[in-house]
Design a protein around this motif. Structure first.
Motif, PDB file in Angstrom:
ATOM      1  N   LEU A   1      35.373  36.265  21.677  1.00 16.56           N
ATOM      2  CA  LEU A   1      35.514  36.679  23.234  1.00 16.56           C
ATOM      3  C   LEU A   1      36.703  36.395  23.897  1.00 16.56           C
ATOM      4  O   LEU A   1      37.157  36.985  24.780  1.00 16.56           O
ATOM      5  N   TYR A   2      37.251  35.106  23.530  1.00 16.60           N
ATOM      6  CA  TYR A   2      38.505  34.742  23.973  1.00 16.60           C
ATOM      7  C   TYR A   2      39.583  35.727  24.005  1.00 16.60           C
ATOM      8  O   TYR A   2      40.350  36.154  24.767  1.00 16.60           O
ATOM      9  N   GLN A   3      39.590  36.172  22.642  1.00 16.60           N
ATOM     10  CA  GLN A   3      40.834  37.217  22.313  1.00 16.60           C
ATOM     11  C   GLN A   3      40.521  38.425  22.786  1.00 16.60           C
ATOM     12  O   GLN A   3      41.314  38.989  23.318  1.00 16.60           O
ATOM     13  N   ARG A   4      39.078  38.816  23.108  1.00 14.87           N
ATOM     14  CA  ARG A   4      38.761  40.245  23.741  1.00 14.87           C
ATOM     15  C   ARG A   4      39.276  40.237  25.010  1.00 14.87           C
ATOM     16  O   ARG A   4      39.857  41.126  25.537  1.00 14.87           O
ATOM     17  N   LEU A   5      38.793  39.211  25.785  1.00 16.01           N
ATOM     18  CA  LEU A   5      39.057  39.073  27.031  1.00 16.01           C
ATOM     19  C   LEU A   5      40.683  39.049  27.427  1.00 16.01           C
ATOM     20  O   LEU A   5      41.155  39.759  28.414  1.00 16.01           O
ATOM     21  N   ARG A   6      41.385  38.135  26.580  1.00 19.44           N
ATOM     22  CA  ARG A   6      43.053  38.201  26.604  1.00 19.44           C
ATOM     23  C   ARG A   6      43.625  39.595  26.544  1.00 19.44           C
ATOM     24  O   ARG A   6      44.499  39.889  27.238  1.00 19.44           O
ATOM     25  N   ASP A   7      42.975  40.277  25.429  1.00 15.35           N
ATOM     26  CA  ASP A   7      43.515  41.740  25.138  1.00 15.35           C
ATOM     27  C   ASP A   7      43.198  42.555  26.516  1.00 15.35           C
ATOM     28  O   ASP A   7      44.188  43.174  26.767  1.00 15.35           O
TER      29      ASP A   7
ATOM     30  N   PHE B   1      37.796  47.616  29.676  1.00 14.64           N
ATOM     31  CA  PHE B   1      39.190  47.909  30.332  1.00 14.64           C
ATOM     32  C   PHE B   1      38.812  49.020  31.584  1.00 14.64           C
ATOM     33  O   PHE B   1      39.176  48.755  32.700  1.00 14.64           O
ATOM     34  N   TRP B   2      38.225  50.006  30.982  1.00 13.13           N
ATOM     35  CA  TRP B   2      37.831  51.172  32.149  1.00 13.13           C
ATOM     36  C   TRP B   2      36.887  50.965  33.082  1.00 13.13           C
ATOM     37  O   TRP B   2      36.906  51.074  34.217  1.00 13.13           O
ATOM     38  N   MET B   3      35.840  49.754  32.843  1.00 10.95           N
ATOM     39  CA  MET B   3      34.768  49.246  33.742  1.00 10.95           C
ATOM     40  C   MET B   3      35.654  48.503  34.792  1.00 10.95           C
ATOM     41  O   MET B   3      35.272  48.578  35.850  1.00 10.95           O
ATOM     42  N   LEU B   4      36.586  47.499  34.170  1.00 13.80           N
ATOM     43  CA  LEU B   4      37.168  46.822  35.009  1.00 13.80           C
ATOM     44  C   LEU B   4      38.050  47.782  36.107  1.00 13.80           C
ATOM     45  O   LEU B   4      38.042  47.383  37.193  1.00 13.80           O
ATOM     46  N   GLU B   5      38.735  48.736  35.586  1.00 15.47           N
ATOM     47  CA  GLU B   5      39.580  49.478  36.373  1.00 15.47           C
ATOM     48  C   GLU B   5      38.471  50.297  37.543  1.00 15.47           C
ATOM     49  O   GLU B   5      38.890  50.394  38.643  1.00 15.47           O
TER      50      GLU B   5
ATOM     51  N   VAL C   1      48.479  45.339  41.069  1.00 10.66           N
ATOM     52  CA  VAL C   1      47.722  44.378  40.890  1.00 10.66           C
ATOM     53  C   VAL C   1      48.236  43.166  39.884  1.00 10.66           C
ATOM     54  O   VAL C   1      48.183  42.104  40.058  1.00 10.66           O
ATOM     55  N   ARG C   2      48.442  43.899  38.563  1.00  9.15           N
ATOM     56  CA  ARG C   2      48.461  43.168  37.614  1.00  9.15           C
ATOM     57  C   ARG C   2      47.712  42.154  37.072  1.00  9.15           C
ATOM     58  O   ARG C   2      46.376  42.535  36.876  1.00  9.15           O
ATOM     59  N   TYR C   3      47.877  40.959  37.163  1.00  6.88           N
ATOM     60  CA  TYR C   3      46.874  39.725  36.749  1.00  6.88           C
ATOM     61  C   TYR C   3      46.655  39.002  38.380  1.00  6.88           C
ATOM     62  O   TYR C   3      47.786  38.451  38.629  1.00  6.88           O
ATOM     63  N   THR C   4      45.330  38.578  38.407  1.00  5.40           N
ATOM     64  CA  THR C   4      45.237  37.692  39.645  1.00  5.40           C
ATOM     65  C   THR C   4      44.295  36.715  39.137  1.00  5.40           C
ATOM     66  O   THR C   4      43.197  37.046  38.621  1.00  5.40           O
ATOM     67  N   GLN C   5      44.389  35.407  39.492  1.00  2.00           N
ATOM     68  CA  GLN C   5      43.511  34.435  39.225  1.00  2.00           C
ATOM     69  C   GLN C   5      41.920  34.969  39.668  1.00  2.00           C
ATOM     70  O   GLN C   5      41.897  35.408  40.824  1.00  2.00           O
ATOM     71  N   GLY C   6      40.856  35.167  39.026  1.00  2.00           N
ATOM     72  CA  GLY C   6      39.653  35.468  39.471  1.00  2.00           C
ATOM     73  C   GLY C   6      39.341  36.600  38.782  1.00  2.00           C
ATOM     74  O   GLY C   6      38.105  36.933  38.563  1.00  2.00           O
ATOM     75  N   MET C   7      40.200  37.419  38.325  1.00  2.00           N
ATOM     76  CA  MET C   7      39.837  38.516  37.178  1.00  2.00           C
ATOM     77  C   MET C   7      39.095  38.401  36.235  1.00  2.00           C
ATOM     78  O   MET C   7      38.436  38.941  35.816  1.00  2.00           O
ATOM     79  N   ASN C   8      39.715  37.267  35.475  1.00  2.00           N
ATOM     80  CA  ASN C   8      39.114  36.870  34.211  1.00  2.00           C
ATOM     81  C   ASN C   8      37.630  36.535  34.407  1.00  2.00           C
ATOM     82  O   ASN C   8      36.949  36.990  33.536  1.00  2.00           O
ATOM     83  N   SER C   9      36.920  36.123  35.415  1.00  2.00           N
ATOM     84  CA  SER C   9      35.644  36.001  35.615  1.00  2.00           C
ATOM     85  C   SER C   9      34.856  37.285  35.494  1.00  2.00           C
ATOM     86  O   SER C   9      33.686  37.278  34.933  1.00  2.00           O
TER      87      SER C   9
END
Length: 121
Positions: A15-21, A57-61, A33-41
């Protein structure tokens, strides 16, 4: 650092690797936006429940840009949603918990914070 109590998100775990990818892909995709603290949660919750990284990815988008949710205002330039949330929180705190509001206000004054920072304390 995402969900530190959940070993599935420790370095080297799937899950760590998937999240990172997913977060790397999103940062490349969304140059504003790129990456902002909090998006990881938010992304971590998706990774836990959706099997495909592409679907995550598409759900996050969609979460970031669908008009109903529009978290890009929370994560994007200017953090405009943060200002709105803080304003509403300040008003509610002042109306319903005046003693806590006054305490936070005194701390904000001591720290010489600009107005509108009471909700952050």
């Amino acid at each position: 650092r995402t969900f530190p109590g959940d070993r599935r998100f420790h370095k080297g775990q799937q899950l760590y690797q998937r999240l990172r990818d997913v977060l790397y892909a999103f940062a490349v995709y969304d140059t504003e936006v790129r990456y902002t603290q909090g998006m990881n949660s938010v992304a971590a919750m998706l990774v836990m429940h959706i099997e495909s990284n592409e679907d995550v990815f598409w759900m996050l988008e969609r979460i970031c840009y669908c008009p109903l949710i529009n978290l890009s205002r929370l994560y994007g330039p200017g953090l405009t949603l943060v200002a709105e949330i803080t304003y509403v929180f300040d008003r509610l705190l002042k109306q319903h918990r005046r003693e806590i509001y006054r305490h936070h206000l005194s701390i904000a004054r001591t720290l010489r914070l600009p107005s509108g920072f009471v909700g952050f304390i």
